[in-house]
Motif scaffolding. Sequence first.
Motif, short mmCIF file in Angstrom:
data_model
loop_
_atom_site.label_atom_id
_atom_site.label_comp_id
_atom_site.label_asym_id
_atom_site.label_seq_id
_atom_site.Cartn_x
_atom_site.Cartn_y
_atom_site.Cartn_z
N PRO A 164 -30.85 -31.12 -81.58
CA PRO A 164 -30.29 -30.92 -82.91
C PRO A 164 -29.73 -32.24 -83.42
N GLU A 165 -29.46 -32.30 -84.72
CA GLU A 165 -28.93 -33.52 -85.32
C GLU A 165 -27.64 -33.95 -84.60
N ARG A 166 -26.73 -33.00 -84.41
CA ARG A 166 -25.50 -33.29 -83.68
C ARG A 166 -25.57 -32.55 -82.35
N LEU A 172 -23.57 -35.86 -71.40
CA LEU A 172 -24.75 -36.65 -71.08
C LEU A 172 -25.42 -37.13 -72.36
N PHE A 173 -25.35 -36.27 -73.38
CA PHE A 173 -25.79 -36.65 -74.71
C PHE A 173 -24.63 -36.33 -75.65
N ARG A 174 -24.29 -37.24 -76.53
CA ARG A 174 -23.25 -36.94 -77.50
C ARG A 174 -23.54 -37.72 -78.77
N ALA A 175 -23.66 -36.99 -79.85
CA ALA A 175 -24.04 -37.61 -81.12
C ALA A 175 -22.88 -38.40 -81.70
N ASP A 176 -21.63 -37.98 -81.42
CA ASP A 176 -20.45 -38.69 -81.92
C ASP A 176 -19.45 -38.75 -80.78
N ARG A 177 -18.53 -39.70 -80.85
CA ARG A 177 -17.43 -39.74 -79.89
C ARG A 177 -16.37 -38.76 -80.35
N THR A 178 -16.23 -37.65 -79.62
CA THR A 178 -15.29 -36.61 -80.04
C THR A 178 -13.97 -36.72 -79.29
#
Length: 454
Positions: A164-166, A172-178
Motif C-alpha cells: 500500500p502507499e503507506r 521492516l518496512f515503514r513508509a514514514d518515521r512514526t
Amino acid sequence: MTAGQGGAQTKLVLVVIDGLTPSMLEGALGTETAPTLSALAERGTLGRATTTFPSLTPVCLSSIATGAHPDVHEIPHLVWWHRGEQRLVEYGSSFGAARAAGLGRTLRDTLVGMNAEHLGKKAVTLFEALADAGYRTAAVNFTAYRGRTLHRPAVPLLDAVHGPERFYFYNLFRADRTGAPLSFRNRAGGSIDAYAAAVGRWLVTRDGFDFLLLYLSDYDYASHAAGPDEATEVLARCDAAVGGLVSAAGGLDEFLERYSVVVMSDHGQTAVHDVARLGDRFRHEPQTLVTASNRAAHVYRLGAEAPAPRALAERLDGEASVEVALFAEGDDVVARREGAELRIGVGGDGPVLDGDARVLDHPDAVARAVAAVRCPNAGEVVVSAAPGWEFEDLGRRHHLGGGSHGSLIEGDSMVPVLAVGLGGTVPSALVDVAPAILAHFGARVPEYAVERTA
Ligand SMILES: [Zn+2]
C-alpha cells in the motif's frame, strides 16, 4: 472524499483481530473488557461470517485482501509443497517449524515471497484496486499486503516489495518515521499490537489515508496457548487499540464522521484434546508428502509412483484425527468421511451434489471444499481435522490443551463482523468483505467476485 450524511463516510478503517471468535466478541460487548467495540456495536451492525478453508491465517488474510478463495488467490496453507521450485514453503507455523524449513527461507517466504510470488496473479487486492481508483491506502502489519507502491526495506537482506502507499510492517518496512517502538521479545506482553496501535494512531492523527487496514495478531497467539474464548486480557488490549484510533480523531462522533469502520477476525478457534502425526499414515507410500499444521493438511503426490488421489484419501479411513478428505476425480470434487462420500459436480447453475450430504455438514462447506481442492498449490488430497484434533507441524509443535483452527467445522470457521457505515449490513462470508468495501468506495469489483455472487 466524504458522502457526508448519516455517518456513511467514504473513508474506511478495517481492523482485523486474528482468531477472535464470534462468541468471545459477543460475550464481551457491554462489559468493561470492550468499551470501544461496545460503543461501535451500538452505532453499527454485528453479524457472523464464514471464513475460507483451510481456516488458517495466511489463507484467510489473503481472502480478506482479495475477496477470493484459494482457487483464485492460490495460498493453500501455512505449509505447502511448491511444485515449481520443488521445495516446502512454510509461513511460520511455529518457531520449530520455521527452523525445520530453514529460518531464512521461512522469513523470506512469509515477509516477501507470499505477496511477491505466491499470491495469485489473477487475484486483485484491496490495496491494488483502491490505488487504481485513486484512493490512498495504508496497512499496518497485515501480511497479505500486495499493492502498487514500491517500498525498500528498513533492514538489509530483504527485497523491495509492492505494498500500500503507506506501508508499516513490523518495522521492516515503514513508509514514514512514526516513532512507534517494536520489540519481538515481549510478544506475550503485547508488544506487536502496541506497535500496530501506535502506528494506527499516528495515521489517524494525520488523517493520512482513505483506507486503513490495521491488523492485530496477538489475540490468536494468546488463544492458541490458553484455549478459545479465554484471552480476555488480550481482547481488552485490542479494544484499547481501536479506542486509541477513536481518541486520535477526537472522540467517537468525530471518528465516525470521518470514517466507516469494519472490525472482524480471520478465523475462529476450537479446543485441542489430541495430537496426530499425519505423515506416519503415509510413511510407506512412495513419493508421497504430507504438509500438516494446526487443523488442516495436504497430501502431495511427488511422482508417478505415488498412489492415486482416491487411494491416498482412502488411506485416511479410520484415522481418528481426520474428519474429511477431499480430492478431485475427473471434473468432480469428492469429499470422503468415514467411507461415506459426497460427489460435487459442476452444473450450469452451481454445484451438483450426489451422495451423502452429511459428509460436508459444515458452514458453506461445499463452496469452501471445492475452492480448496481447486487451488493450484493444494495437495492431491486436502484434509480437514476432526473436532478436538490437531496435526503436528514440521517442528513437531502443537497446541495440546490450548486452541487451534484450520478445519471446516463451525468453531474454526465462523468470524464476527462489526460494521459501522456499510449501509446497515454485514457480509456473511469473508470473501464478500473486499467486494463490499470496493463497492463502498465505488471502485471496480474483480470479475471473480462478481461472478461468485451472480
Ligand atoms: Zn492461529
